[in-house]
Design an enzyme around this catalytic site. Structure first.
Site, mmCIF file in Angstrom:
data_model
loop_
_atom_site.group_PDB
_atom_site.id
_atom_site.type_symbol
_atom_site.label_atom_id
_atom_site.label_comp_id
_atom_site.label_asym_id
_atom_site.label_seq_id
_atom_site.Cartn_x
_atom_site.Cartn_y
_atom_site.Cartn_z
ATOM 1 N N LYS A 37 1.080 4.140 -2.876
ATOM 2 C CA LYS A 37 0.620 5.485 -2.538
ATOM 3 C C LYS A 37 1.694 6.548 -2.747
ATOM 4 O O LYS A 37 1.382 7.670 -3.166
ATOM 5 C CB LYS A 37 0.108 5.513 -1.096
ATOM 6 C CG LYS A 37 -1.238 4.819 -0.917
ATOM 7 C CD LYS A 37 -2.292 5.372 -1.858
ATOM 8 C CE LYS A 37 -3.693 4.931 -1.535
ATOM 9 N NZ LYS A 37 -4.670 5.413 -2.534
ATOM 10 N N TYR B 163 0.835 -1.210 0.000
ATOM 11 C CA TYR B 163 0.000 0.000 0.000
ATOM 12 C C TYR B 163 0.871 1.261 0.000
ATOM 13 O O TYR B 163 0.628 2.204 -0.767
ATOM 14 C CB TYR B 163 -0.905 -0.052 1.224
ATOM 15 C CG TYR B 163 -1.917 1.057 1.347
ATOM 16 C CD1 TYR B 163 -3.035 1.093 0.516
ATOM 17 C CD2 TYR B 163 -1.783 2.029 2.328
ATOM 18 C CE1 TYR B 163 -3.983 2.092 0.667
ATOM 19 C CE2 TYR B 163 -2.727 3.029 2.478
ATOM 20 C CZ TYR B 163 -3.832 3.060 1.643
ATOM 21 O OH TYR B 163 -4.774 4.048 1.784
ATOM 22 N N ALA C 163 -12.602 7.790 8.474
ATOM 23 C CA ALA C 163 -13.270 6.563 8.904
ATOM 24 C C ALA C 163 -14.009 5.970 7.717
ATOM 25 O O ALA C 163 -15.038 6.486 7.290
ATOM 26 C CB ALA C 163 -14.241 6.873 10.033
#
Length: 297
Positions: free
Chosen positions: A169, A165, A198
């Site tokens: 990114k 990830y 969230a």
């Protein structure tokens, strides 16, 4: 001055829930025609369903806006090209692309399969490349475009168990920097957002009491500014829970030594000087950094 998107057409990927949904709803509320793209898969990228995207479209239409749902995978270039062709035929232009779609396959590097690494790179990095490539020529012809990449704190600063990830990114920041240069004379501005929100992607990573303060709506203001008519270019904005910061890739002043001192021992002895952040700068381009190094010799 109120930021509006009247007569603008926006594509938002991964918009069936979370951040993408918040972006799509707010863009539509401010006048944009919105393509709600979402594969409808699980958090790890498996499965598909257009149902989530259609629910967001229904919300937009119920509120008086214009939107269509699309279930193309961002990794499927043919499907993305078909989506872009349909949007141009229907609305005549494409002004905004928000590359938001993503998946998670978190594991420590020692336990991570190469497939888990490739899949995350494919969706986050190559998915953004595929979608951007599909709209790039249209935006060049229009001499107007706004593209938003999505990085994260993992990409910028690292997080345990997210090597795949993080690699994807931070790569998006590099993509943004070059596309900002290439798009400038065509009125295309490219920026990056680093959300702290969230969503189902973070529900297992953040304590519930903090999640309550980190709704996607706390990130949307920065995202919308970065795709507005008066947006900056080449900016990385961290956003969430009421906080907004700008992240930079900086360069220390470092040291410059004579040929006879170009040794590992010199680097070891003077590493503190090389690392000293007083007077650090942000080069405009990679070439500028290279020129600085050459000019100092």
């Amino acid at each position: 001055m109120t930021i509006r998107f009247d007569n603008r057409v926006a594509i938002v990927t991964g918009a069936g829930g979370g951040l993408g949904r918040a972006y799509a709803l707010e863009l539509a509320k401010r006048g944009a025609k919105v393509v709600v793209n979402d594969l409808g898969g699980a958090r790890d990228g498996s499965g598909s369903s257009i149902g989530a995207a259609q629910l967001v479209v229904d919300e937009i239409i119920a509120a008086g806006g214009e939107a269509i749902a699309n279930g193309a995978s961002v990794t499927d270039a043919a499907a993305v090209d078909k989506m872009v062709g349909f949007v141009k035929e229907r609305w005549g232009r494409i002004d905004i692309l928000i590359n938001n779609a993503g998946i998670l396959r978190d594991r420590t590097f020692v336990k991570m399969s190469l497939d888990d690494f490739r899949q995350v790179i494919d969706v986050h990095l190559m998915g953004s490349v595929v979608c951007t490539k599909a709209v790039w020529e249209t935006m060049r012809e229009q001499t107007f475009g706004r593209i938003l990449m999505t990085t994260s704190s993992t990409g910028l600063y690292g997080n345990f168990g997210q090597a795949n990830y993080g690699a994807a990114k931070l790569a998006l920041v590099g993509l943004m920097k070059t596309l900002s240069l290439e798009g400038a004379k065509y009125g295309i501005k490219v920026n990056t957002i680093a959300p702290v929100a969230a969503t189902r992607m973070t529900e297992d990573l953040v304590p519930p009491e903090l999640l309550a303060k980190m709704g996607p709506e706390t990130v949307a203001p920065a995202a919308l500014y970065l795709v507005s008519d008066d947006a900056p270019a080449n900016a990385v904005i961290n956003a969430g829970a009421g906080g907004f910061e700008r992240a930079y890739v900086t360069l220390t002043r470092g040291i410059h030594v004579a040929p006879e001192d170009m040794t590992p021992e010199t680097i070891a002895a003077r590493f503190a000087e090389i690392s000293d952040r007083i007077g650090e700068i942000v080069p405009d381009t990679g070439a500028a950094q290279g020129a600085m190094a050459l000019g100092a010799v």
